[in-house]
Write a protein that holds these residues in place. Structure first.
Motif, mmCIF file in Angstrom:
data_model
loop_
_atom_site.group_PDB
_atom_site.id
_atom_site.type_symbol
_atom_site.label_atom_id
_atom_site.label_comp_id
_atom_site.label_asym_id
_atom_site.label_seq_id
_atom_site.Cartn_x
_atom_site.Cartn_y
_atom_site.Cartn_z
ATOM 1 N N LEU A 126 0.834 -1.204 0.000
ATOM 2 C CA LEU A 126 0.000 0.000 0.000
ATOM 3 C C LEU A 126 0.863 1.247 0.000
ATOM 4 C CD1 LEU A 126 -2.998 -0.452 2.473
ATOM 5 C CD2 LEU A 126 -3.102 0.275 0.096
ATOM 6 N N LEU A 127 1.910 1.211 0.822
ATOM 7 C CA LEU A 127 2.842 2.316 0.943
ATOM 8 C C LEU A 127 3.429 2.642 -0.430
ATOM 9 C CD1 LEU A 127 3.537 3.328 3.866
ATOM 10 C CD2 LEU A 127 5.742 2.266 3.579
ATOM 11 N N ALA A 149 0.667 3.998 -2.877
ATOM 12 C CA ALA A 149 0.229 5.365 -2.583
ATOM 13 C C ALA A 149 1.308 6.354 -2.993
ATOM 14 C CB ALA A 149 -0.095 5.504 -1.112
ATOM 15 N N PHE A 150 2.556 5.995 -2.741
ATOM 16 C CA PHE A 150 3.650 6.928 -2.954
ATOM 17 C C PHE A 150 4.026 7.063 -4.428
ATOM 18 C CE2 PHE A 150 5.166 5.972 1.604
ATOM 19 C CZ PHE A 150 4.099 6.709 2.084
ATOM 20 N N GLU A 164 2.036 7.669 -6.693
ATOM 21 C CA GLU A 164 1.110 8.617 -7.326
ATOM 22 C C GLU A 164 1.607 10.060 -7.337
ATOM 23 O OE1 GLU A 164 -2.606 8.300 -5.340
ATOM 24 O OE2 GLU A 164 -2.733 6.139 -5.625
ATOM 25 N N LEU A 178 6.388 14.308 -4.968
ATOM 26 C CA LEU A 178 6.937 14.654 -3.654
ATOM 27 C C LEU A 178 7.054 13.391 -2.796
ATOM 28 C CD1 LEU A 178 7.789 17.226 -2.063
ATOM 29 C CD2 LEU A 178 5.517 17.197 -1.030
ATOM 30 N N TRP A 179 5.997 12.566 -2.859
ATOM 31 C CA TRP A 179 6.012 11.329 -2.076
ATOM 32 C C TRP A 179 7.118 10.396 -2.548
ATOM 33 C CZ3 TRP A 179 0.038 9.983 -2.168
ATOM 34 C CH2 TRP A 179 -0.641 11.005 -1.496
ATOM 35 N N LYS A 180 7.320 10.387 -3.874
ATOM 36 C CA LYS A 180 8.332 9.523 -4.459
ATOM 37 C C LYS A 180 9.715 9.922 -3.933
ATOM 38 C CE LYS A 180 8.980 7.419 -8.973
ATOM 39 N NZ LYS A 180 8.562 7.499 -10.381
ATOM 40 N N MET A 181 9.959 11.227 -3.925
ATOM 41 C CA MET A 181 11.209 11.751 -3.372
ATOM 42 C C MET A 181 11.359 11.322 -1.915
ATOM 43 S SD MET A 181 13.144 13.744 -5.273
ATOM 44 C CE MET A 181 13.870 14.861 -4.034
ATOM 45 N N GLY A 182 10.286 11.543 -1.181
ATOM 46 C CA GLY A 182 10.290 11.197 0.243
ATOM 47 C C GLY A 182 10.599 9.726 0.438
ATOM 48 N N LEU A 183 10.004 8.904 -0.428
ATOM 49 C CA LEU A 183 10.191 7.464 -0.320
ATOM 50 C C LEU A 183 11.648 7.087 -0.559
ATOM 51 C CD1 LEU A 183 8.246 5.105 0.192
ATOM 52 C CD2 LEU A 183 8.285 4.663 -2.242
#
Lengths: 352, 352
Positions: B257-258, B261-262, B264, B267-272
């Protein structure tokens, strides 16, 4: 039945934030739907809440009782001690046909016991079942990502006949409420083979695979539960309760672990900040209990149990869900399936 | 018993990567410990693997048999069809005192059935139990974050006497192997009250709270399992198997799920990406099964079941764990507790 003729009985005193959220939820539901809501509880407290809103008085009715059962009380003792508690009175009103369905955010045990005392069960049904929606990976690409698990604690142990009844209850609900044409049904078990899980489960398997009106996909193991291969997963109350609570516990643990691990490292902390939107989204998915009610099946009137921590939104959704269940004749449909099954099963009993 | 006198029988053909990882694991174990490992399986295949390493020949012995049982076979039928399969022969060698304990990464069902056929149970014990370590929030601030859950599938249903025996098995293991002085024991149940969960569980509760040599903390609900309040959680096989597999399923789901979700959001991709180290750490915690073996209790010889996907490290650790169990007299200690319990229980039976 048309919406405007539907009356939903609401236990106005049930839940952590009653009657504040129950009254607000009732007002909100009647604003967007022509249903009537019968608020059962302390008249003065309910009226005090009602004064905060403008509402259509013909859609809201109060039935007064000074008593209610709290979350802390032993349900069985409380029901005996308070025969006019709001949930007891609410089940009586439904039994007397003054309302078509019941909604409560009060103690689950009290709701089930009061219902068992006052509302008739569907003919042939020996055990009621509490159903819970849980989030899945949506393997079947459904519109929503939730599957239905039942029973999750109305019972401890069940017979194979009970489990077959649960299959009809869950499948009917998935078909009518979730609009899934031919819902898949799985049996929670220790392994995939038909003979697994002891006598009750292997007998249930043997019967389900012969039923033309159940789309049985076989046993579902615990680690496959989250895949969402089955729209409806049936299980005895003890195993269902443990499975559901483990899902909740692990989901909450994963969030805590994540935060803990990421606190240790600056880069991780930065990354976590960037991810906060995604984490909020995940949290919304795992906080699913806030958003809907759990159906209690087996009685000839539909009961929706909302979470004790329900907001007014959850109460509103619970009332609309109850109304939809009445509209769709859920209990009558379940009754027809079970009567048919009992008739055929008595004639052609399955040998295991 | 001293290490150099300990012989561990290893099912060299058991597991997805046998005999490659089993032989490598045996070589590694004998390099850091004076124990002897008896490799049971296809002599030619084992010798071919052994040629890759330098090892002390006096610590490794081969017992040849051409047959073994695969993961795909029905364990019961396979054992009848192949009386000289490696796991069957291995249990016989242990029963004949040629080895002090048994390690296998083969089919769990085959290991348990072969053991039941050839190895004596501890006096008074009616059911063996498969135990699994699962990660917790370590509420008690132990050295490791794992608690022990048993039974996780050697049985379907159990009596209250079986469950009490499981408590002694788990507590002895936690005390000796994990060095926890007075391990806490909990009962997996549907609610916290003593009367919950039906007859078997309420009887178990009533007995456990009277036992001076069990540190019983009461019922543990599914959502509390991950807190680690109990070092040992006891349960019937069906509920334990479902609880353990749900933990595994949800942990793997949370990871998926993590990622989903990331994906999408940039910014989340970077964070990941920034978090990848932390996620790897989390994965290491949840991949716990790779690192240890699961003890099978109830026989008068200790059995360690390693995961089918075991690496040579897991096999090595399984062999050392088996040797430590022999050193610490785990089976003898369990036997003493159960004899004592059976004696006292026959005199003062608990009324529920």
């Amino acid at each position: 039945m048309k919406d405007k003729n539907i009356a939903i009985v609401l236990d106005a005193m049930g839940g952590d934030n009653a009657p504040h959220v129950t009254v607000e939820g009732a007002v909100e539901a009647t604003r967007i739907s022509p249903i009537k809501v019968i608020l059962v509880g302390d008249e003065k407290a309910i009226e005090k809440e009602l004064k905060k809103y403008t509402y259509n008085a013909s859609q809201l009715e109060i039935v007064n009782t000074p008593h209610h059962i709290t979350m802390e009380e032993n349900p069985k003792e409380a029901i005996e001690k308070k025969p006019d508690a709001s949930i007891v009175l609410a089940t009586k009103l439904v039994a007397e046909e003054q309302g078509n369905a019941l909604v409560s955010a009060g103690s689950t045990g009290a709701v089930i016991l009061a219902a068992a005392k006052n509302i008739n069960r569907i003919l042939g049904v020996h055990k009621s079942a509490l159903a819970a929606s849980y989030p899945t990976h949506n393997f079947q690409k459904r519109q929503d990502i939730f599957s239905l698990l039942l029973d999750v604690g109305a019972n401890i142990h069940n017979s194979h006949h009970d489990l077959v009844h649960f299959a009809y209850m869950g499948a009917t609900y998935a078909r009518e409420i979730k609009k899934i044409e031919n819902p898949t049904v799985g049996l929670l078990n220790i392994g995939s083979e038909p003979y697994k899980g002891g006598k009750t489960l292997s007998q249930t398997y043997a019967i389900l695979k012969t039923l033309p009106d159940i789309n049985f996909i076989g046993n579902v193991e615990g680690d496959k539960l989250m895949l969402g291969l089955a729209d409806v997963v049936i299980t005895e109350g003890l195993t269902g309760n443990i499975a559901l609570k483990v899902i909740e516990g692990v989901a909450s643990s994963a969030q805590k672990l994540l935060k803990q691990a990421f606190r240790e490292n600056f880069l991780w902390k930065m990354g976590l900040m960037m991810l906060s939107g995604g984490i909020r989204k995940l949290k919304n998915i795992t906080d699913y209990q806030e958003y809907g009610g759990a159906p209690i099946f087996g009685f000839n009137k539909m009961i929706i149990k909302c979470h004790g921590r329900s907001t007014s939104l959850a109460i509103k959704n619970g009332l609309l869900l109850a109304a939809k269940s009445v509209q769709d004749d859920i209990t009558e449909q379940i009754s027809r399936y079970i009567t048919n099954y009992e008739y055929n099963h008595a004639v052609h009993d399955v040998e295991v």
